[in-house]
Design an enzyme around this catalytic site. Structure first.
Site, PDB file in Angstrom:
ATOM      1  N   PHE A 297       0.832  -1.202   0.000  1.00  0.00           N
ATOM      2  CA  PHE A 297       0.000   0.000   0.000  1.00  0.00           C
ATOM      3  C   PHE A 297       0.871   1.259   0.000  1.00  0.00           C
ATOM      4  O   PHE A 297       0.379   2.366   0.129  1.00  0.00           O
ATOM      5  CB  PHE A 297      -0.963  -0.007   1.205  1.00  0.00           C
ATOM      6  CG  PHE A 297      -2.238  -0.774   0.923  1.00  0.00           C
ATOM      7  CD1 PHE A 297      -2.213  -2.006   0.284  1.00  0.00           C
ATOM      8  CD2 PHE A 297      -3.479  -0.264   1.278  1.00  0.00           C
ATOM      9  CE1 PHE A 297      -3.376  -2.710  -0.008  1.00  0.00           C
ATOM     10  CE2 PHE A 297      -4.658  -0.957   0.997  1.00  0.00           C
ATOM     11  CZ  PHE A 297      -4.611  -2.183   0.356  1.00  0.00           C
TER      12      PHE A 297
ATOM     13  N   TYR B  80      -0.646   9.558 -11.949  1.00  0.00           N
ATOM     14  CA  TYR B  80      -0.901   8.631 -10.846  1.00  0.00           C
ATOM     15  C   TYR B  80      -1.660   7.389 -11.347  1.00  0.00           C
ATOM     16  O   TYR B  80      -1.284   6.248 -11.046  1.00  0.00           O
ATOM     17  CB  TYR B  80      -1.701   9.379  -9.775  1.00  0.00           C
ATOM     18  CG  TYR B  80      -2.307   8.515  -8.705  1.00  0.00           C
ATOM     19  CD1 TYR B  80      -1.510   7.876  -7.766  1.00  0.00           C
ATOM     20  CD2 TYR B  80      -3.689   8.337  -8.623  1.00  0.00           C
ATOM     21  CE1 TYR B  80      -2.080   7.080  -6.767  1.00  0.00           C
ATOM     22  CE2 TYR B  80      -4.261   7.557  -7.640  1.00  0.00           C
ATOM     23  CZ  TYR B  80      -3.449   6.928  -6.713  1.00  0.00           C
ATOM     24  OH  TYR B  80      -4.005   6.137  -5.737  1.00  0.00           O
TER      25      TYR B  80
HETATM   26  C1  15L Z   1      -7.210   7.406  -4.927  1.00  0.00           C
HETATM   27  O1  15L Z   1      -6.632   6.570  -5.602  1.00  0.00           O
HETATM   28  C2  15L Z   1      -6.486   8.176  -3.902  1.00  0.00           C
HETATM   29  O2  15L Z   1      -5.459   7.439  -3.293  1.00  0.00           O
HETATM   30  C3  15L Z   1      -7.398   8.754  -2.860  1.00  0.00           C
HETATM   31  O3  15L Z   1      -6.699   9.725  -2.152  1.00  0.00           O
HETATM   32  C4  15L Z   1      -8.662   9.357  -3.474  1.00  0.00           C
HETATM   33  O4  15L Z   1      -8.328  10.452  -4.269  1.00  0.00           O
HETATM   34  C5  15L Z   1      -9.358   8.283  -4.297  1.00  0.00           C
HETATM   35  O5  15L Z   1      -8.490   7.731  -5.246  1.00  0.00           O
HETATM   36  C6  15L Z   1     -10.623   8.781  -4.989  1.00  0.00           C
HETATM   37  O6  15L Z   1     -10.764   8.590  -6.203  1.00  0.00           O
HETATM   38  O7  15L Z   1     -11.483   9.308  -4.314  1.00  0.00           O
END
Ligand code: 15L
Length: 270
Positions: free
Chosen positions: A69, A134
């Site tokens: 994680f 990301y």
């Molecule tokens: C994610 O992947 C993030 O880690 C989290 O912080 C949120 O932004 C989440 O997605 C989301 O889509 O709400």
């Protein structure tokens, strides 16, 4: 006793899941760049920067399984994503292979498929459509997991996580929310289920407005208890404070899609 390593143990999700994992797996080995607050009895901490192969190797030495994680958890600069999520994820899988780790549960994200429209219901067997650097890094992590599974026999479960928390934070999250207890159920399936070789499962509770077909998770025994509809009033009240996002509101990834967006919304996303 099987040694289980949790990377990103000091992060948001790591902090929520540790006490819920503890009754099932005593003596978790925690890893992160910073020491997690409130180590539980039996937990052991090994500091590691995912971008440093020697440190990652030290963290996973002797492990049977890894719950990966760690990494950068939102959109970042290319350098941030490259180091933590591309190089870092490679270092983790490669160190795990060298250490003879049998199972990896990888925290992927809904942002690997964020450019699918909200009108679509998607499974996990279609082309990734990342909404950010990301999201691309999470698709890369899923691809790495598939390769280590096929080539080296590692048992890999990728969880395309929506948003973990006590309650859904806004209307978009009503579709993708997952409670900490439900994500722990999915992690346990990844750590224990005998029929897994490589899986991509959606990390979502039992949400009435879900965009995802999570049938495979249910086949593997997933029985989520959380229901986002129980929190609709809260999510709608929070949404009123945020307001509209003309591009983000069309796509599953929300603001990750509209950030830095320079195209025409009519031609983006399937
Ligand atoms: C994610 O992947 C993030 O880690 C989290 O912080 C949120 O932004 C989440 O997605 C989301 O889509 O709400």
């Amino acid at each position: 006793m099987r040694r289980i390593v949790v990377t990103g143990a000091a992060g948001g999700i790591g902090t929520m899941i540790r006490p819920l994992l503890a009754p099932f797996y005593c003596g978790l080995v925690l890893s992160d760049r910073v020491t997690p607050a409130n180590l539980l009895a039996g937990e052991k901490f090994i500091a590691a920067d995912l971008a440093r192969p020697d440190e990652v190797a030290r963290a996973v030495a002797g492990a049977h399984s890894v719950i990966h994680f760690g990494g950068y958890s939102v959109e970042g600069t290319w350098n941030q994503i490259l180091n933590a999520n591309i190089i870092g994820c490679y270092n983790l899988f490669e160190a795990a292979r060298q250490a003879g780790v049998k199972r990896v549960v990888f925290a992927s994200s809904n942002h690997a498929v964020g450019f699918y429209r909200r009108s679509r219901r998607i499974g996990s067997d279609l082309t990734v459509r990342p909404d950010s650097r990301y999201g691309v890094s999470k698709a890369f992590g899923e691809a790495l997991g598939a390769m280590y599974s096929d080539k080296h026999g590692m048992i890999v479960t990728c969880l395309r996580i929506g948003n973990v928390g006590r309650v859904p934070l806004d209307v978009r999250r009503l579709a993708i929310w997952i409670s900490p207890e439900d994500i722990v159920q999915l992690i346990r399936i990844g750590l224990e289920h005998p029929d897994i070789r490589f899986e991509i499962l959606y990390g979502a509770s039992d949400n009435a407005t879900s965009w995802w077909d999570n049938a495979r998770a249910y086949e593997l025994g997933y029985r989520p208890n959380g229901k986002s509809e129980d929190h609709r009033a809260h999510a709608e009240a929070e949404q009123r404070k945020i307001g509209a996002d003309p591009v983000g509101d069309l796509f599953q990834g929300g603001a990750f899609c509209s950030t830095e967006f320079t195209s025409d919304a009519n031609r983006a996303g399937p």
